[in-house]
Design a protein around this motif. Structure first.
Motif, PDB file in Angstrom:
ATOM      1  N   TYR A  39       0.789  -1.212   0.000  1.00  0.00           N
ATOM      2  CA  TYR A  39       0.000   0.000   0.000  1.00  0.00           C
ATOM      3  C   TYR A  39       0.829   1.273   0.000  1.00  0.00           C
ATOM      4  CZ  TYR A  39      -3.470  -3.359   1.503  1.00  0.00           C
ATOM      5  OH  TYR A  39      -4.279  -4.439   1.590  1.00  0.00           O
ATOM      6  N   GLY A  40       2.127   1.136   0.084  1.00  0.00           N
ATOM      7  CA  GLY A  40       2.947   2.314   0.320  1.00  0.00           C
ATOM      8  C   GLY A  40       3.566   2.907  -0.916  1.00  0.00           C
ATOM      9  N   ARG A  41       4.698   3.532  -0.715  1.00  0.00           N
ATOM     10  CA  ARG A  41       5.389   4.288  -1.744  1.00  0.00           C
ATOM     11  C   ARG A  41       5.806   3.450  -2.937  1.00  0.00           C
ATOM     12  NH1 ARG A  41       9.400   4.884   2.021  1.00  0.00           N
ATOM     13  NH2 ARG A  41       8.069   4.810   3.801  1.00  0.00           N
ATOM     14  N   HIS A  42       6.020   2.173  -2.744  1.00  0.00           N
ATOM     15  CA  HIS A  42       6.575   1.346  -3.810  1.00  0.00           C
ATOM     16  C   HIS A  42       5.520   0.848  -4.788  1.00  0.00           C
ATOM     17  CE1 HIS A  42      10.286   1.440  -1.610  1.00  0.00           C
ATOM     18  NE2 HIS A  42       9.651   1.040  -0.527  1.00  0.00           N
ATOM     19  N   GLY A  43       4.269   0.902  -4.423  1.00  0.00           N
ATOM     20  CA  GLY A  43       3.209   0.379  -5.287  1.00  0.00           C
ATOM     21  C   GLY A  43       2.749   1.406  -6.296  1.00  0.00           C
ATOM     22  N   SER A  44       2.482   0.953  -7.521  1.00  0.00           N
ATOM     23  CA  SER A  44       1.989   1.867  -8.552  1.00  0.00           C
ATOM     24  C   SER A  44       0.474   1.777  -8.679  1.00  0.00           C
ATOM     25  CB  SER A  44       2.644   1.550  -9.892  1.00  0.00           C
ATOM     26  OG  SER A  44       2.313   0.237 -10.277  1.00  0.00           O
ATOM     27  N   ASN A  45      -0.163   0.920  -7.917  1.00  0.00           N
ATOM     28  CA  ASN A  45      -1.600   0.739  -8.010  1.00  0.00           C
ATOM     29  C   ASN A  45      -2.359   1.533  -6.958  1.00  0.00           C
ATOM     30  OD1 ASN A  45      -1.105  -1.006 -10.056  1.00  0.00           O
ATOM     31  ND2 ASN A  45      -1.296  -2.842  -8.827  1.00  0.00           N
ATOM     32  N   ARG A  46      -1.770   2.528  -6.412  1.00  0.00           N
ATOM     33  CA  ARG A  46      -2.408   3.298  -5.351  1.00  0.00           C
ATOM     34  C   ARG A  46      -3.566   4.099  -5.919  1.00  0.00           C
ATOM     35  NH1 ARG A  46       1.641   6.760  -2.220  1.00  0.00           N
ATOM     36  NH2 ARG A  46      -0.259   7.136  -1.067  1.00  0.00           N
ATOM     37  N   ALA A  47      -4.689   4.096  -5.226  1.00  0.00           N
ATOM     38  CA  ALA A  47      -5.857   4.846  -5.657  1.00  0.00           C
ATOM     39  C   ALA A  47      -5.586   6.344  -5.606  1.00  0.00           C
ATOM     40  CB  ALA A  47      -7.048   4.482  -4.792  1.00  0.00           C
ATOM     41  N   ALA A  48      -4.719   6.797  -4.719  1.00  0.00           N
ATOM     42  CA  ALA A  48      -4.417   8.216  -4.599  1.00  0.00           C
ATOM     43  C   ALA A  48      -3.693   8.745  -5.832  1.00  0.00           C
ATOM     44  CB  ALA A  48      -3.581   8.462  -3.353  1.00  0.00           C
ATOM     45  N   ASP A  49      -3.046   7.887  -6.590  1.00  0.00           N
ATOM     46  CA  ASP A  49      -2.327   8.308  -7.789  1.00  0.00           C
ATOM     47  C   ASP A  49      -3.248   8.450  -8.995  1.00  0.00           C
ATOM     48  OD1 ASP A  49      -0.012   8.255  -6.330  1.00  0.00           O
ATOM     49  OD2 ASP A  49       0.608   6.283  -7.042  1.00  0.00           O
ATOM     50  N   LYS A  50      -4.477   8.006  -8.885  1.00  0.00           N
ATOM     51  CA  LYS A  50      -5.399   8.015 -10.013  1.00  0.00           C
ATOM     52  C   LYS A  50      -6.446   9.097  -9.816  1.00  0.00           C
ATOM     53  CE  LYS A  50      -4.937   3.058 -10.554  1.00  0.00           C
ATOM     54  NZ  LYS A  50      -5.619   1.778 -10.482  1.00  0.00           N
ATOM     55  N   SER A  51      -6.785   9.736 -10.908  1.00  0.00           N
ATOM     56  CA  SER A  51      -7.832  10.745 -10.844  1.00  0.00           C
ATOM     57  C   SER A  51      -9.195  10.044 -10.840  1.00  0.00           C
ATOM     58  CB  SER A  51      -7.734  11.677 -12.052  1.00  0.00           C
ATOM     59  OG  SER A  51      -8.131  10.989 -13.231  1.00  0.00           O
ATOM     60  N   PRO A  52     -10.232  10.741 -10.402  1.00  0.00           N
ATOM     61  CA  PRO A  52     -11.573  10.127 -10.434  1.00  0.00           C
ATOM     62  C   PRO A  52     -11.978   9.686 -11.846  1.00  0.00           C
ATOM     63  CG  PRO A  52     -11.600  12.073  -9.054  1.00  0.00           C
ATOM     64  CD  PRO A  52     -10.252  12.025  -9.712  1.00  0.00           C
ATOM     65  N   MET A  53     -11.561  10.453 -12.854  1.00  0.00           N
ATOM     66  CA  MET A  53     -11.896  10.076 -14.235  1.00  0.00           C
ATOM     67  C   MET A  53     -11.178   8.790 -14.629  1.00  0.00           C
ATOM     68  SD  MET A  53     -13.714  10.679 -16.843  1.00  0.00           S
ATOM     69  CE  MET A  53     -14.318  12.331 -16.654  1.00  0.00           C
ATOM     70  N   ASP A  54      -9.950   8.614 -14.199  1.00  0.00           N
ATOM     71  CA  ASP A  54      -9.225   7.376 -14.492  1.00  0.00           C
ATOM     72  C   ASP A  54      -9.916   6.173 -13.858  1.00  0.00           C
ATOM     73  OD1 ASP A  54      -7.279   8.736 -15.928  1.00  0.00           O
ATOM     74  OD2 ASP A  54      -5.934   8.926 -14.202  1.00  0.00           O
ATOM     75  N   ILE A  55     -10.359   6.355 -12.637  1.00  0.00           N
ATOM     76  CA  ILE A  55     -11.059   5.267 -11.941  1.00  0.00           C
ATOM     77  C   ILE A  55     -12.368   4.957 -12.656  1.00  0.00           C
ATOM     78  CG2 ILE A  55     -12.192   4.617  -9.785  1.00  0.00           C
ATOM     79  CD1 ILE A  55     -10.053   6.377  -8.355  1.00  0.00           C
ATOM     80  N   LEU A  56     -13.075   5.985 -13.079  1.00  0.00           N
ATOM     81  CA  LEU A  56     -14.334   5.788 -13.803  1.00  0.00           C
ATOM     82  C   LEU A  56     -14.094   5.036 -15.114  1.00  0.00           C
ATOM     83  CD1 LEU A  56     -17.373   6.430 -13.906  1.00  0.00           C
ATOM     84  CD2 LEU A  56     -16.784   8.545 -15.098  1.00  0.00           C
ATOM     85  N   LYS A  57     -13.051   5.416 -15.838  1.00  0.00           N
ATOM     86  CA  LYS A  57     -12.720   4.731 -17.096  1.00  0.00           C
ATOM     87  C   LYS A  57     -12.369   3.266 -16.850  1.00  0.00           C
ATOM     88  CE  LYS A  57     -11.107   8.836 -19.527  1.00  0.00           C
ATOM     89  NZ  LYS A  57      -9.943   9.562 -20.065  1.00  0.00           N
TER      90      LYS A  57
END
Length: 78
Positions: A39-57
């Motif tokens: 869940y930390g700095r090393h993961g690229s799948n963090r939800a905080a890194d994605k915009s709401p539009m990216d999540i919607l897509k």
């Protein structure tokens, strides 16, 4: 001192250290390692890194929502 007691003590002493490390290593893994990698700095799948539009897509691409829902939510986000 009883020599039998001394022999038993030295026989089981290495097992103490094995049990000690078997308990300590998972403790460090849970407290330090797992949190950072999953869940930390090393993961690229963090939800905080994605915009709401990216999540919607992504949800639309996975089929979690249909086109009508996608368009409605897209309007809400814009």
């Amino acid at each position: 001192m009883d020599t039998h007691y001394i022999n038993i003590q030295w026989t089981f002493w290495p097992f103490f250290w094995i049990i000690f490390w078997v308990c300590i290593i998972p403790l460090f893994w849970v407290l330090i390692g797992r949190g950072n990698w999953k869940y930390g700095r090393h993961g690229s799948n963090r939800a905080a890194d994605k915009s709401p539009m990216d999540i919607l897509k992504e949800r639309y691409a996975k089929g979690e929502i249909n086109k009508q829902e996608f368009e409605e939510k897209k309007k809400d986000l814009a």
